[in-house]
Design an enzyme around this catalytic site. Structure first.
Site, PDB file in Angstrom:
ATOM      1  N   GLY A  33       0.784  -1.216   0.000  1.00 59.18           N
ATOM      2  CA  GLY A  33       0.000   0.000   0.000  1.00 59.18           C
ATOM      3  C   GLY A  33       0.816   1.265   0.000  1.00 59.18           C
ATOM      4  N   CYS A  34       2.127   1.179   0.092  1.00 63.19           N
ATOM      5  CA  CYS A  34       2.931   2.383   0.255  1.00 63.19           C
ATOM      6  C   CYS A  34       4.249   2.222  -0.458  1.00 63.19           C
ATOM      7  CB  CYS A  34       3.164   2.662   1.742  1.00 63.19           C
ATOM      8  SG  CYS A  34       4.305   4.000   2.055  1.00 63.19           S
ATOM      9  N   GLY A  35       4.596   3.195  -1.275  1.00 65.22           N
ATOM     10  CA  GLY A  35       5.862   3.134  -1.985  1.00 65.22           C
ATOM     11  C   GLY A  35       6.948   3.949  -1.337  1.00 65.22           C
TER      12      GLY A  35
END
Length: 268
Positions: free
Chosen positions: A107-109
């Site tokens: 969900g997060c880069g």
């Protein structure tokens, strides 16, 4: 490794229990190692790994061109997969200048960045690119669902794709992580020497700031997503000169930045 695997399940459907299997996407730890030094670990779908390796390295500024890699090894390990790069002389110094270690969930880069300043890293301004009509943009968006083979099978992955006004849908990659899918697309375009400036990049997710940053690193002038963008994504897109379109559905789309690239009507 395949991108999906059958898992047994028991379903309650239509007032009855049904036993059987369901295809689910694989998710494994993928490590990026440059010149023998660990750099990042991402949770990803373990297919199109060469595209992922090159695309991530390009969109993160580790490489400026794919030919800066002397050797790339894809090494399966008991705990995941190691993408081992050996770079041309000189690239190691550039890598050390923007060091980052992270364990990135799907969900997060940006998880694991060392400083707040890295969140708003400078990205290049894109060139003029193409101009597309609403009809062309709708045609591009309509080409996505039939090409999403892994999502058709699992209903659980994102896609990133590139549409060319003369060639149609020319590349699409899927992954459990939306930013991973865009990295894989970047690698696919690099492998085929396809400039992102010549068409439209599309993602089946919201448009977050890291997607805009990666699009800017690709030189993509137009970015469309099926969900809404974030406000920070729009700030970065405006500065980079990127046309952002969101809420892309069957009945149309919404333009948030740089609308001049969307023509009022189809060209004669």
């Amino acid at each position: 490794m395949p991108g999906s695997r059958q898992a047994p399940r028991r379903a309650w459907r239509g007032g009855n229990w049904q036993d059987g299997d369901r295809a689910l996407p694989e998710e494994v730890a993928v490590a990026f190692t440059y010149d023998g030094t660990a750099h990042a670990v991402m949770m990803a779908t373990p297919d199109d790994l060469r595209d992922f390796a090159i695309g991530f390295s390009l969109t993160e500024g580790i490489l400026t061109h794919a030919d800066e890699v002397e050797v790339l090894e894809i090494v399966p390990l008991p705990t995941g997969i190691d993408l081992r790069f050996w770079l041309q002389p000189g690239r190691g110094e550039a890598l050390a200048a923007r060091r980052r270690r992270m364990a990135g969930p799907v969900g997060c880069g940006m998880c694991g960045l060392e400083t707040l300043a890295q969140v708003q890293r400078a990205v290049p301004e894109v060139g003029p690119g193409v101009a597309l009509s609403p009809e062309e943009i709708e045609a591009a968006l309509a080409s996505l669902p039939p090409a999403q083979a892994l999502n058709t099978e699992t209903h659980a992955v994102h896609a990133a794709a590139f549409w060319h006004p003369r060639r149609g849908l020319v590349a699409l990659r899927e992954d459990v992580g939306r930013h991973n899918a865009l990295d894989k697309l970047a690698g696919a375009l690099a492998a085929r020497s396809l400039p992102a400036a010549e068409g439209l990049v599309m993602v089946t997710s919201r448009i977050s700031v890291e997607l805009v940053q990666k699009a800017a690193m690709l030189g993509a002038p137009m970015l469309a997503g099926i969900s809404a963008p974030t406000t920070l994504a729009l700030e970065v897109a405006e500065a980079a000169g990127i046309t952002v379109m969101g809420i892309c559905r069957r009945d149309g789309f919404e333009i948030f930045t740089r609308p001049h690239r969307v023509l009022e009507a189809a060209p004669a």
